[in-house]
Design an enzyme around this catalytic site. Structure first.
Site, PDB file in Angstrom:
ATOM      1  N   LYS A   4       3.561  -5.351   6.333  1.00 59.00           N
ATOM      2  CA  LYS A   4       4.877  -5.147   6.919  1.00 59.00           C
ATOM      3  C   LYS A   4       5.822  -4.419   5.957  1.00 59.00           C
ATOM      4  O   LYS A   4       6.693  -3.666   6.376  1.00 59.00           O
ATOM      5  CB  LYS A   4       5.455  -6.530   7.244  1.00 59.00           C
ATOM      6  CG  LYS A   4       6.240  -6.584   8.526  1.00 59.00           C
ATOM      7  CD  LYS A   4       6.712  -7.995   8.809  1.00 59.00           C
ATOM      8  CE  LYS A   4       8.034  -8.230   8.146  1.00 59.00           C
ATOM      9  NZ  LYS A   4       8.652  -9.515   8.379  1.00 59.00           N
ATOM     10  N   ARG A   5       5.630  -4.668   4.687  1.00 58.17           N
ATOM     11  CA  ARG A   5       6.462  -4.042   3.664  1.00 58.17           C
ATOM     12  C   ARG A   5       6.456  -2.513   3.757  1.00 58.17           C
ATOM     13  O   ARG A   5       7.407  -1.836   3.408  1.00 58.17           O
ATOM     14  CB  ARG A   5       5.919  -4.446   2.290  1.00 58.17           C
ATOM     15  CG  ARG A   5       6.943  -4.920   1.344  1.00 58.17           C
ATOM     16  CD  ARG A   5       6.320  -5.603   0.124  1.00 58.17           C
ATOM     17  NE  ARG A   5       4.922  -5.938   0.248  1.00 58.17           N
ATOM     18  CZ  ARG A   5       3.950  -5.337  -0.437  1.00 58.17           C
ATOM     19  NH1 ARG A   5       4.225  -4.353  -1.248  1.00 58.17           N
ATOM     20  NH2 ARG A   5       2.697  -5.724  -0.294  1.00 58.17           N
TER      21      ARG A   5
END
Ligand code: GLU
Length: 512
Positions: A256-257
């Site tokens: 997700k980063r």
């Protein structure tokens, strides 16, 4: 033989970027070679089955512009395309019977406690873990018959040959080799008669005439099992293409980063399907030259397996933004208008933005986007002609459809919100009051950008002001509340005399 490829997801959840990359490779490869692409749903693992998942796949792939030739939603000559239905049709039972007859498999009656014990023993003794034959690979026919007669549940396992080298080809890496003693005997059919991935996928790839299997690199360790299985049947192998893993620009596994991992989130965030396909195709593959922004047609023509690298592919969100911006700029106003209207009306857009919480990791703040998008959506319905004149001014400046929200906000608000810093910076000069009075007084009906340009320059010349910065900046802040934005005279022409005057009047309240 014409190319025939498949995308074979397991419906366990959302469709992620990694899976999209597999289907994009399949798609461009099939298109470039005049082949066909089919969708097969690998739903034999009922413990991980998610009933909403297949719909998510179909919706996502439709949005992403992936066109299948056959699949559960389309039918086709190899139907059914869901493995659970293929199981019901007896396809795997028939094939397992072949293997039983050939002596290539065996029944194993181990209980789960026995298997746990075996694993624990292997772990403690630092032995390779897995089922290397156990009590059943060489069990006597009498022992097997007895267990069966007692109604004990059993699985069917593949006999991996021992003390040999297993060799196979990977289209990217060339020849691969394994010591067969390190490969355990995989389960092909579970106790409830459900086939495992190892069995169902290989049987189907053969029966469906698949010529090239594109799948993730994580399957390489299972590949020797698949090779042995094909050999046991005496079938010719398709070409196996194990696609490299995807990492972020920091070299770490995609998470997700680095940007959303669910593909539909890109639709919600205002990315367009074509640049997304283009971007995804370039993760771990290149056309052999410097090209980056490419049409589907060019991608299909250029797509060759030799362009896929074995090293991890990089996911660079900035590159996607750049490509998406290019695609937005290439649109006609009508196309852009229709695309934006559809985007803002879509349920996935509103659901995404209305449920999103500020996410520092994703660097997305709904408060930055939602008010502008709401105003834009209303304006599209209320005053489409005005919107048509606004859009080209921001078209050059945005990367995503969602960016039009904050970018266009000042065009649609009744009262612009003045950014205090901008006010301090822009309104301090002595000539600002005179300038604003002039803007209120000038008869600007029907003014084009060139008319505004001339009027403001003439005024500055009359005042003996040479530098235009201190003239343009206060007007810009009065019009938009901000120090940056599209060309000032263009935006004044679009705002029209009424809005220009109203904004100047309000700005005057901020003058000391
Ligand atoms: N069903 C497998 C998965 O979703 C597909 C692997 C393959 O393409 O063979 O990972």
């Amino acid at each position: 033989m014409s190319v025939r490829v498949r995308f074979a997801p397991s419906p366990t959840g959302l469709l992620h970027i990694g899976a999209l990359r597999t289907v994009v490779f399949n798609d461009f490869f099939a298109k470039g070679k005049g082949g066909s692409l089919l969708l097969r749903i690998e739903d034999t693992d009922r413990t991980r089955y998610n009933p909403d998942s297949e719909q998510e796949f179909v919706d996502t792939l439709k949005w992403a512009g992936i066109e299948f030739d056959e699949g559960p939603h389309l039918g086709g000559k190899d139907a059914p395309y869901r493995q659970s239905e293929r199981k019901e049709a007896g396809i795997y039972a028939e094939k397992i019977a072949d293997l039983i007859e050939k002596g290539a498999v065996y029944k194993a009656f181990d209980t789960s406690e026995e298997l746990d014990e075996m694993r624990e023993f292997q772990r403690i003794n630092k032995m390779p873990t897995g089922y290397f034959g156990g009590d059943w690979r060489d069990a006597s026919p009498e022992k097997v018959a007895e267990a069966k007669a007692a109604g004990r549940p059993y699985v069917i396992r593949l006999k991996i040959p021992r003390d040999v080298k297993i060799t196979g080809e990977d289209a990217i890496r060339g020849k691969l080799e394994w010591d067969s003693n390190t490969i355990d005997d995989p389960v092909l059919l579970k106790a409830d008669g459900m086939p495992t991935y190892h069995f169902a996928a290989m049987v189907d790839d053969h029966l469906m005439g698949i010529t090239h299997v594109f799948r993730g690199e994580e399957w390489i360790s299972s590949y020797p099992k698949h090779i042995v299985l094909f050999q046991a049947f005496g079938w010719a192998m398709p070409v196996f293409v194990h696609c490299p893993v995807i990492v972020g620009t920091d070299g770490k596994k995609l998470s997700k980063r680095h940007g959303a991992t669910r593909v539909l989130d890109y639709a919600s965030q205002g990315y367009l399907p074509q640049p997304l396909r283009n971007f995804i195709a370039l993760i771990g593959w290149n056309p052999g030259d410097e090209r980056e922004a490419m049409s589907d047609c060019d991608l299909a023509q250029a797509f060759e397996i030799r362009g896929i690298q074995p090293s991890p592919g990089r996911f660079d969100l900035d590159k996607l933004k750049w490509m998406n911006g290019l695609a937005i700029r290439a649109m006609s106003v009508d196309e852009l208008f229709d695309t934006l209207r559809e985007y803002l009306a879509s349920e996935i857009t509103s659901e995404y933005w209305n449920t999103l919480e500020k996410d520092d990791e994703l660097k997305i703040d709904p408060a930055h986007f939602v008010p502008g998008m709401t105003l834009l959506k209303e304006a599209l319905e209320r005053d489409p002609d005005y919107v048509r004149t606004v859009l080209p001014l921001e078209q050059e400046r945005v990367s995503t459809l969602a960016d039009f929200g904050p970018a266009c906000e000042f065009f649609f608000v009744e009262e612009v919100v003045f950014d205090q810093k901008s006010v301090e910076k822009a309104f301090g000069t002595d000539h600002v009051r005179g300038l604003f009075e002039f803007l209120l007084a000038v008869d600007s009906d029907g003014f084009t950008a060139a008319d505004w340009d001339k009027a403001v320059h003439d005024w500055a010349a009359e005042q003996g002001i040479e530098k235009m910065g201190p003239v343009v900046m206060p007007i810009r802040v009065a019009m938009t509340g901000k120090l940056s934005g599209p060309g000032l005279f263009d935006l004044m022409a679009v705002l029209g005399p009424g809005r220009v005057r109203a904004r100047v009047s309000r700005a005057m309240e901020h003058l000391r």
